[in-house]
Motif scaffolding. Structure first.
Motif, PDB file in Angstrom:
ATOM      1  N   VAL A 285     -27.450  12.855  37.765  1.00 10.32           N
ATOM      2  CA  VAL A 285     -27.858  12.569  38.673  1.00 10.32           C
ATOM      3  C   VAL A 285     -28.380  11.035  38.985  1.00 10.32           C
ATOM      4  N   PHE A 286     -28.225  10.330  37.983  1.00  6.95           N
ATOM      5  CA  PHE A 286     -28.994   9.075  38.009  1.00  6.95           C
ATOM      6  C   PHE A 286     -27.790   7.980  37.732  1.00  6.95           C
ATOM      7  N   VAL A 287     -26.758   8.636  37.658  1.00  7.46           N
ATOM      8  CA  VAL A 287     -25.463   7.619  37.379  1.00  7.46           C
ATOM      9  C   VAL A 287     -25.255   6.626  38.282  1.00  7.46           C
ATOM     10  N   ALA A 288     -25.432   6.978  39.617  1.00  3.97           N
ATOM     11  CA  ALA A 288     -25.317   5.825  40.734  1.00  3.97           C
ATOM     12  C   ALA A 288     -26.217   4.722  40.604  1.00  3.97           C
ATOM     13  N   ARG A 289     -27.438   5.014  40.117  1.00  5.08           N
ATOM     14  CA  ARG A 289     -28.272   3.967  40.026  1.00  5.08           C
ATOM     15  C   ARG A 289     -28.643   3.289  38.518  1.00  5.08           C
ATOM     16  N   LEU A 290     -27.573   3.478  37.730  1.00  2.00           N
ATOM     17  CA  LEU A 290     -27.459   2.909  36.583  1.00  2.00           C
ATOM     18  C   LEU A 290     -26.821   1.682  36.484  1.00  2.00           C
ATOM     19  N   SER A 291     -27.010   0.531  35.730  1.00  5.58           N
ATOM     20  CA  SER A 291     -26.528  -0.682  35.782  1.00  5.58           C
ATOM     21  C   SER A 291     -26.869  -1.404  34.512  1.00  5.58           C
TER      22      SER A 291
ATOM     23  N   ASP B 273     -21.749   4.121  29.218  1.00  4.39           N
ATOM     24  CA  ASP B 273     -20.560   4.862  28.968  1.00  4.39           C
ATOM     25  C   ASP B 273     -19.674   4.974  30.172  1.00  4.39           C
ATOM     26  N   THR B 274     -18.299   5.202  29.915  1.00  6.54           N
ATOM     27  CA  THR B 274     -17.448   5.558  31.208  1.00  6.54           C
ATOM     28  C   THR B 274     -17.253   7.068  31.370  1.00  6.54           C
ATOM     29  N   ARG B 275     -17.730   7.550  30.532  1.00  2.00           N
ATOM     30  CA  ARG B 275     -17.453   9.375  30.675  1.00  2.00           C
ATOM     31  C   ARG B 275     -18.793   9.843  30.808  1.00  2.00           C
ATOM     32  N   ILE B 276     -18.844  11.204  31.528  1.00  2.10           N
ATOM     33  CA  ILE B 276     -20.119  12.011  31.499  1.00  2.10           C
ATOM     34  C   ILE B 276     -19.637  13.388  30.677  1.00  2.10           C
ATOM     35  N   ASP B 277     -20.670  13.338  29.581  1.00  2.00           N
ATOM     36  CA  ASP B 277     -20.475  14.596  28.785  1.00  2.00           C
ATOM     37  C   ASP B 277     -20.340  16.014  29.570  1.00  2.00           C
ATOM     38  N   PRO B 278     -19.359  16.398  29.605  1.00  2.00           N
ATOM     39  CA  PRO B 278     -19.554  17.776  30.673  1.00  2.00           C
ATOM     40  C   PRO B 278     -20.252  18.947  29.914  1.00  2.00           C
ATOM     41  N   ALA B 279     -20.590  18.695  28.638  1.00  2.00           N
ATOM     42  CA  ALA B 279     -21.336  19.947  28.053  1.00  2.00           C
ATOM     43  C   ALA B 279     -22.936  19.713  28.415  1.00  2.00           C
ATOM     44  N   THR B 280     -23.414  18.526  28.317  1.00  3.08           N
ATOM     45  CA  THR B 280     -24.793  18.328  28.648  1.00  3.08           C
ATOM     46  C   THR B 280     -24.890  17.594  30.086  1.00  3.08           C
TER      47      THR B 280
END
Length: 371
Positions: free
Chosen positions: A222-228, A253-260
Motif C-alpha cells: 500500500v506504500f509502494v506509490a510513496r517509496l522512492s 525492488d521492481t517486483r512485489i512479492d505475491p505471497a506477502t
C-alpha cells in the motif's frame, strides 16, 4: 396491594432519576432535562426546550507542530562488500600476513604459499625465451645474405612468441601462490595455520567492507506509490539501546512479492566507527513524509461516525460540528488534514451532550506540552 406496587415503582423511578442526575455526566449519559424536553431555569423552575442553558465543556486549542509520517519494518544488516577468502590452488602455507580483525587494503597479500616449483618453471621459461630470441636475431642478420629462408624466420618468430607466452604463464602461476585481498575491509577469523597443506576452495578467512552497511527490509504494497530512492531511514537495535542510526534508501525492488504483498527495499548506512555488524537485527523506520506545520488535536476531541470523523469547534460561544479529515496519530494527538483552522478551540470533554449550534460555557482549557 396494588397501591404498594405502584409506590415501589415510583420509588425505583425516582432513584434512577436521582442517580442519572448525579452521575450521568461522568458516565457520559445525555442530560436528563434535555432527554425529557425540560431544562432547569435560573430560579430553579423547569423550562421547556432548554434553549437558554449552556453546556459546560472543556476545550483544547488546535496546535501546529511538525509531523513525520513513518512506516516500520525489520531488517538485517550486511556488509556492502563481503567475501569468503579461499585458495585457488594447492600449496603449503609459508606466510600469514594478517592478524584476525585487522583492516587491510585492496591488493594486500594475506597468505603466501610455497612457490619454489613455480619459480623454477618461470626461470626455465625465461631461458627458453632468451634462446628463441637469440636464434631469431641471428637468422635476421643472415637474411641479407639469403642464407636463411623467410619461412624459417617466420618459424623462429612464432617460437619466440610461444616462449614469451610460457614466461607469462609461469609468472601467473607464481602470483597464484599469493592470496590477495580483493577490496579494502576487515578480515575475520583465521582458518589456516603455517605449514598447512590447503586445496582449492579451502577457506582462509572472511573479508567485509564495514565502512558502509546495507539493510534489506520489506514494506507493505500500500506504500509502494510513496517509496522512492533517497528517502531517509532510521534504525535501532536492542544491542545499542536508544542509539539511532541514519541511512537512505538506495534500491527498491521492481517486483512485489505475491505471497506477502510486500516490496523489498535496500537502505545504506554510513558506519565510520563500525558499530553495525553484518547479521545485526535492526528495527527500521522509513520516513514517508514530513510536514513541519501540521495541525494537531487531542484524540478525545474526535467524534467518529462510521468512516467519518467530526469535531466540535467553539465559535462565538457555540459548539459547531465540523467534519474533518484525519492523518497521522502522534502520542495522544491526531493530525487534521482538512476541516479546522490553526488556534481554534475544540471540545475535548462534554461531547456527549453537544449538538450542532448548542451554546457552551468553557470551564477549562487544556494545553498540551509542545513535543
Amino acid at each position: 396491594m396494588r397501591t404498594a406496587s405502584q409506590l415501589v415503582i415510583v420509588a425505583a423511578l425516582a432513584a434512577v432519576g436521582a442517580g442519572w442526575v448525579a452521575y450521568g455526566d461522568r458516565l457520559g449519559l445525555p442530560d436528563l432535562g434535555n432527554l425529557i424536553g425540560v431544562q432547569p431555569a435560573a430560579n430553579g423552575a423547569p423550562r421547556a426546550g432548554g434553549q437558554g442553558a449552556r453546556v459546560q465543556v472543556a476545550t483544547a486549542p488546535v496546535r501546529q507542530a511538525p509531523v513525520v509520517e513513518r512506516v516500520e519494518s525489520i531488517g538485517t544488516a550486511r556488509a556492502r562488500e563481503a567475501v569468503t577468502v579461499t585458495s585457488r590452488v594447492s600449496g603449503i602455507v609459508v606466510a600469514i600476513n594478517f592478524t584476525e580483525g585487522q583492516a587491510v587494503a585492496a591488493g594486500d597479500v594475506l597468505i603466501e604459499l610455497d612457490r619454489s616449483q613455480q619459480v623454477a618453471a618461470h626461470d626455465r621459461a625465461r631461458a627458453a625465451a632468451d634462446d628463441a630470441r637469440t636464434r631469431l636475431n641471428r637468422a635476421r642478420q643472415l637474411r641479407a645474405t639469403q642464407a636463411v629462408a623467410e619461412a624459417q624466420i617466420d618459424q623462429l618468430e612464432a617460437a619466440l612468441r610461444q616462449a614469451e607466452a610460457q614466461v607469462r604463464e609461469a609468472a601467473a602461476r607464481i602470483e597464484e601462490m599469493k592470496i590477495i585481498a580483493p577490496f579494502s575491509g576487515r578480515v575475520g577469523l583465521r582458518q589456516v595455520s603455517l605449514g598447512a597443506l590447503i586445496q582449492p576452495g579451502t577457506v582462509v578467512t572472511t573479508l567485509d567492507d564495514l565502512s558502509r552497511l546495507r539493510v534489506e527490509f520489506a514494506i507493505p504494497e500500500v506504500f509502494v506509490a510513496r517509496l522512492s530512492a533517497g528517502q531517509r531511514v532510521g534504525a535501532t537495535s536492542p544491542a545499542y539501546g536508544e542509539r539511532r542510526f541514519e541511512g537512505v534508501v538506495t534500491v527498491i525492488d521492481t517486483r512485489i512479492d505475491p505471497a506477502t504483498r510486500t516490496v523489498r527495499a535496500i537502505a545504506e548506512f554510513d558506519n565510520p566507527d563500525e558499530s553495525l555488524k553484518p547479521g545485526l537485527f535492526l528495527n527500521i523506520a522509513l520516513t514517508l513524509a514530513e510536514r513541519p506545520s501540521a495541525l494537531l488535536v487531542p484524540e478525545e476531541a474526535i467524534d467518529p461516525v462510521g468512516d467519518r470523523a467530526f469535531v466540535f469547534a467553539v465559535r462565538n460561544g457555540r459548539a459547531v460540528r465540523q467534519e474533518v479529515k484525519l492523518g497521522t496519530r502522534v502520542r495522544g494527538e491526531v493530525e487534521v488534514l482538512d476541516g479546522i483552522a490553526p488556534d481554534e478551540q475544540v471540545v475535548v470533554r462534554g461531547l456527549q451532550r453537544l449538538r450542532d449550534g448548542v451554546p457552551v460555557n468553557v470551564v477549562d482549557v487544556l494545553r498540551r506540552p509542545v513535543s
